[in-house]
Scaffold this active site. Sequence first.
Site, PDB file in Angstrom:
ATOM      1  N   GLU A  50      10.353  10.287 -14.737  1.00 38.79           N
ATOM      2  CA  GLU A  50      10.518  11.672 -14.308  1.00 38.79           C
ATOM      3  C   GLU A  50      11.032  11.742 -12.869  1.00 38.79           C
ATOM      4  O   GLU A  50      11.942  12.531 -12.547  1.00 38.79           O
ATOM      5  CB  GLU A  50       9.182  12.421 -14.426  1.00 38.79           C
ATOM      6  CG  GLU A  50       8.715  12.658 -15.850  1.00 38.79           C
ATOM      7  CD  GLU A  50       8.146  11.413 -16.524  1.00 38.79           C
ATOM      8  OE1 GLU A  50       7.969  11.437 -17.744  1.00 38.79           O
ATOM      9  OE2 GLU A  50       7.898  10.416 -15.803  1.00 38.79           O
ATOM     10  N   GLU A  90      14.619  -4.319  -3.723  1.00 38.66           N
ATOM     11  CA  GLU A  90      13.933  -4.682  -4.958  1.00 38.66           C
ATOM     12  C   GLU A  90      14.805  -4.378  -6.170  1.00 38.66           C
ATOM     13  O   GLU A  90      14.953  -5.201  -7.079  1.00 38.66           O
ATOM     14  CB  GLU A  90      12.616  -3.916  -5.054  1.00 38.66           C
ATOM     15  CG  GLU A  90      11.853  -4.199  -6.342  1.00 38.66           C
ATOM     16  CD  GLU A  90      10.714  -3.216  -6.564  1.00 38.66           C
ATOM     17  OE1 GLU A  90       9.887  -3.490  -7.451  1.00 38.66           O
ATOM     18  OE2 GLU A  90      10.656  -2.192  -5.883  1.00 38.66           O
ATOM     19  N   SER A  94       1.207   3.702  -3.375  1.00 42.96           N
ATOM     20  CA  SER A  94       0.676   4.747  -4.256  1.00 42.96           C
ATOM     21  C   SER A  94      -0.729   5.172  -3.854  1.00 42.96           C
ATOM     22  O   SER A  94      -1.556   4.356  -3.428  1.00 42.96           O
ATOM     23  CB  SER A  94       0.662   4.253  -5.709  1.00 42.96           C
ATOM     24  OG  SER A  94       1.962   4.019  -6.173  1.00 42.96           O
ATOM     25  N   GLY A 112       0.821  -1.203   0.000  1.00 42.33           N
ATOM     26  CA  GLY A 112       0.000   0.000   0.000  1.00 42.33           C
ATOM     27  C   GLY A 112       0.855   1.253   0.000  1.00 42.33           C
ATOM     28  O   GLY A 112       1.110   1.843   1.061  1.00 42.33           O
ATOM     29  N   SER A 154      -1.006  -3.692  -6.763  1.00 42.77           N
ATOM     30  CA  SER A 154      -0.900  -4.998  -7.409  1.00 42.77           C
ATOM     31  C   SER A 154      -1.286  -6.110  -6.427  1.00 42.77           C
ATOM     32  O   SER A 154      -0.912  -6.073  -5.252  1.00 42.77           O
ATOM     33  CB  SER A 154       0.528  -5.235  -7.898  1.00 42.77           C
ATOM     34  OG  SER A 154       0.925  -4.259  -8.824  1.00 42.77           O
ATOM     35  N   SER A 214       8.282   6.482 -11.713  1.00 39.19           N
ATOM     36  CA  SER A 214       8.287   6.983 -13.085  1.00 39.19           C
ATOM     37  C   SER A 214       9.666   7.499 -13.481  1.00 39.19           C
ATOM     38  O   SER A 214      10.496   7.857 -12.643  1.00 39.19           O
ATOM     39  CB  SER A 214       7.251   8.091 -13.247  1.00 39.19           C
ATOM     40  OG  SER A 214       7.657   9.235 -12.516  1.00 39.19           O
TER      41      SER A 214
END
Length: 391
Positions: A375, A250, A135, A133, A167, A373
Amino acid sequence: MQLAWGPEDEAFRADLVEFLDAHTPPEAEGGFDFQGDVGDEHDLVPQWMRDWQATLFDHGWMIPGYPPELGGRNCTPVQTLIYLETLANRRIPRSGHFPGYAIVAPSLLEFGNAEQRAMAPSAIRGDTIWCIGMSEPNAGSDLAGLSTRAEVFDSHFVVNGQKVWTSYATIAQKCCCYVRTDPTLPKHKGISLLIVDMDTPGIDIRPLRHLNGTAGFAEVFFTDVIVPRDNLVGELNGGWGITQGSLAHERAGLWVESVGRLEQTVAGLVELAQQLGRDRDPVVRRKIAQFYELASSLRALGYKGFASFAQGSSAPEHSYMKMATSEAGKAAYELGMEITGPMAPVIDPEFADVGRWSHGFFMSFANTIAGGSSEIQRNIIAQRVLGLPRS
């Protein structure tokens, strides 16, 4: 100069290859470069994948650097690298749900209490499905901006808020949920990590469907969800440090798969050009050669970062690797579409790998967003690697 592994490391590789030859299920032989999602969100992790992950764990091949009780065999960092490269080269996935073994287990082992650390083996083996949990609608790649609130009481927390792009939420039993426990502190300081049972009253899970009808993600709503105080991982308001450690774990190995995938894409471009008679086109040849050079450079950079990480140092290269491999993959699939020409959108069993290039091209855009992302990665690189000031 010729670089090579030593005899012990080559023996390790031989043992791994022997195991893979004997135990890899047929379903895992298809690779992972452009697979689609399943149509039913309740079958996100099919049974063969669960069995394969358990087999890896039971034989000490799930995370070889861990001890046997955690699905490993106490191998060296170099042997871990050999392991990751071998799986990537053979296009064999370890798991159909990465959060448990790649993010949750390292976080619990490093920051959890004894009871929480005891949850790690089932997360690595895949017996427990976890979701993350992080985003939120207004805090995607900017994790520190999350607003899901957890009111703090002596014996429990009360959680209210929303997570999105979560996900495996539709099948997960537990969630590593990052919440704001002190809104008066600077945004990086007031975050905590809670373990939330997904069947707790007040949790509403709504699948997010793609255009093709599949639902690998979900949005999760929390309404007065009560979480025991014992489910706090680490220190109260100390969650930001856990996020940095878990994401570092990760990415420490993820780059190997990303580079391997890019190298396989480049090899596919060569085959595609030969198949369509474009292999003598000097422009096509030059563009493919540039991707080959880029993939080789990224692998060398990955080795450097892995060496630093294995010695306990930070590896800022991995932020760059994440951005560079996802952007390079998108550009490589775009070249595949260019080489294929007007037939690129056609799904034909006798032509161009049954839609590999069109499917891979469209999926490649998602890779520049998932996990941070491009960016945001550029901002991280600018500030933490190049030392540039915030804009």
